[in-house]
Scaffold this active site. Structure first.
Site, mmCIF file in Angstrom:
data_model
loop_
_atom_site.group_PDB
_atom_site.id
_atom_site.type_symbol
_atom_site.label_atom_id
_atom_site.label_comp_id
_atom_site.label_asym_id
_atom_site.label_seq_id
_atom_site.Cartn_x
_atom_site.Cartn_y
_atom_site.Cartn_z
ATOM 1 C CD GLU A 91 -2.056 0.411 -29.180
ATOM 2 O OE1 GLU A 91 -3.070 -0.068 -28.978
ATOM 3 O OE2 GLU A 91 -0.973 0.208 -30.099
ATOM 4 C CD GLU A 135 1.820 -2.583 -30.278
ATOM 5 O OE1 GLU A 135 2.106 -2.415 -28.961
ATOM 6 O OE2 GLU A 135 0.930 -2.574 -30.797
#
Ligand code: IDC
Length: 531
Positions: free
Chosen positions: A368, A456
């Site tokens: 991320e 995710e």
């Protein structure tokens, strides 16, 4: 006259003799001097030669140690072969301010380990002036006594991996003057296992040893895969349009779970646990999350060999079970993947070489990106890493993270990575926080043809905790169903937070029953089983 001559002769002879003696003495002195100098020069040469020889010997020894005792090294820690000049402590003064006539400042402390050995049992000592006060400290035990500050590790950062820098140790201090504050950045002494390590902080290019490491990875032997397993039926996957397709070109969906950070919950990386997810939940995917910059992460004090061996255990367990497996370079605190780009290159080079004969590995190269990291920066990073993986795994699926905690797939869709097949882009969502706005980014990107992977997600809020939003979770799964998106749920652990699939009270490492599952666990089991 004769007598006179005689006298003169005698005097002359005397002078000649004296002169002769003087000359002989002088010559002797000169010769002795030259000889002395020569001797010294020879000595000096001998000394430096022998130092070089010693260094060479140490180097060879160190290399040998590297090759042969990786295990004993990690078990017992330290240092025997680590050259003491390869390790040192650096203290920087980040900021300063005045308070009631005194000087305050922040110190950030790193321990650099350029050696090929893991270091354990470190200690830093630094002389401090009278009136020195610690106002706050982090990632170390700070103790001031008799004009000396001693810093020792906390529970999670006692080990410094080979070629690693242990960072983020620090404190805020108060001293009397600006000069005293400045002086704190100098003269710190690093001890490893009781010996002084005092290398100099000169930055070097990657050493030849490091380069050698890059190229000496042996491919692992792929274990047998169970018959009837997902991999047996679907084989090597690839990306076609926005979809994953199997070996027969049929649309395929990966669905499964992500581990929590391997460094913190290693106990769930075991074949029995994965068997349970495959057989009781219907999962065909496991994601191995390796944090990079969180304390104890791969690039921040983590035990690199330990983490890589967990990946190996996970990869082999999943492979035997015929499951697909994501190796996730879990950037988060680091904000941009560029921060550890060099580490990432070495890591993905090693992983893709090691698992080149496996066809079930997916590489997720940056979990991320966040903190304002732009898509062009992420793309630039991806364009460095992808060719490294491609050199060994020419067809493996690679997932690229997107800006804003892997939400900005719409931005990536405007400027996708070109020139490579089998590239996908990550969308991550936490249903109680991320709703219509993020779903519409998915729709936009998907409509532009971007292959998206939900690598995710959870159904609570973005902290991984808080209340579950079942309504939003259902909306997300409607989209996932419509677009045939593959997904991995966060997280396999019993941590006391909503996103963990196990109850905090459950201490089993596998063989669970529904009673052991948290609310998230119950929901995910049902969902994977039916979507
Ligand atoms: C969280 C974990 C939490 C851990 C924290 C570390 O659930 O236990 O202390 O990381 O910073 C993400 C990240 C993922 C986060 C998760 C929940 O990829 O690492 O895990 N999350 O905050 N993105 C959005 C949410």
């Amino acid at each position: 006259m004769d007598e006179k001559n005689n006298k003169t002769n005698k005097t002359l002879t005397g002078i000649v003799i004296v002169l002769g003696v003087v000359i002989i003495i002088l010559l002797a002195i000169v010769i002795a001097g030259i000889a002395g100098k020569k001797k010294k020069t020879t000595e000096a040469t001998t000394v430096s030669n022998s130092t070089e020889e010693v260094n060479e010997a140490t180097k060879t020894d160190a290399t040998k140690t590297d090759e042969t005792t990786e295990n004993s090294d990690t078990k017992e820690g330290n240092t025997e072969a680590a050259s003491q000049s390869d390790c040192y402590v650096e203290i920087k003064n980040d900021n300063s301010w005045e308070n009631s006539g005194k000087f305050c400042g922040g110190l950030s402390i790193s321990i650099v380990n350029k050696s090929s050995n893991e270091l354990k049992d470190w200690k830093i000592e630094l002389s401090v002036p009278d009136g020195f006060v610690i106002d706050g400290s982090w990632n170390g035990n700070f103790d001031v006594k008799d004009g000396k500050l001693t810093i020792t590790p906390v529970e999670y950062n006692g080990t410094i991996g080979a070629k690693q820098t242990l960072k983020d140790i620090g404190c805020n201090v108060t001293v009397g003057t600006k000069e005293e504050l400045a002086a704190l950045t100098k003269g710190a002494v690093l001890y490893i296992g009781g010996s002084v390590y005092e290398g100099s902080p000169v930055q070097e290019e990657a050493t030849t040893e490091q380069k050698a490491e890059e190229t000496t990875v042996e491919p692992a032997k792929k274990p047998e895969t169970e018959t009837g397993s997902p991999f047996e039926n679907h084989g090597k996957l690839s990306v076609k349009g926005t979809d994953i397709v199997d070996k027969n070109g049929e649309k395929y969906q990966l669905k499964g779970l992500s581990t929590h950070g391997l460094a913190w919950f290693p106990e769930y990386v075991n074949k029995e646990a994965f068997t349970y997810f495959r057989d009781d939940w219907g999962a065909n995917l496991i994601r191995l999350a390796m944090y990079t910059d969180e304390n104890g992460g791969y690039c921040n004090g983590g035990d690199k060999n330990g983490l890589k061996s967990l990946i190996d255990t996970g990869v082999n367990a999943a492979t035997e079970l015929g499951m697909y497996v994501i190796i996730d370079w879990h950037i988060l605190h680091d904000l941009t993947p560029v921060k550890y780009q060099d580490e990432a290159k070495l890591f993905f080079d090693e992983m893709s070489k090691k698992y080149k004969d496996y066809d079930n590995i997916i590489y997720e190269i940056c979990n991320e990106p966040n903190g304002g990291t732009s898509w062009s920066e992420v793309k630039g990073y991806a364009e460095e890493i992808i060719p490294i993986i491609r050199a060994n795994a020419p067809d493996a699926i690679i997932i690229v993270g997107t800006p804003n905690w892997s939400q900005d797939v719409d931005i990536a869709a405007n400027d996708p990575i070109t020139g490579y097949d089998n590239i996908m882009y990550a969308i991550h969502f936490y249903a109680a926080t991320h709703t219509d706005g993020i779903r519409s980014k998915v729709t936009t990107a998907h409509d532009k043809g971007l292959p998206i992977f939900v690598s995710e997600f959870s159904i609570c809020d973005a902290s991984g905790n808080g209340a579950i939003d079942y309504g939003q979770a259902d909306k997300w799964f409607e989209l996932i169903g419509n677009y045939n998106l593959s997904y991995a749920g966060w997280n396999i652990s019993n941590k006391n937070e909503t996103s963990s699939i196990l109850k905090p009270s459950c201490s089993k490492k596998n063989g669970w029953s529904d009673d052991d599952l948290s609310e998230t666990g119950i929901w995910l089991k049902k969902t994977i089983g039916s979507n």
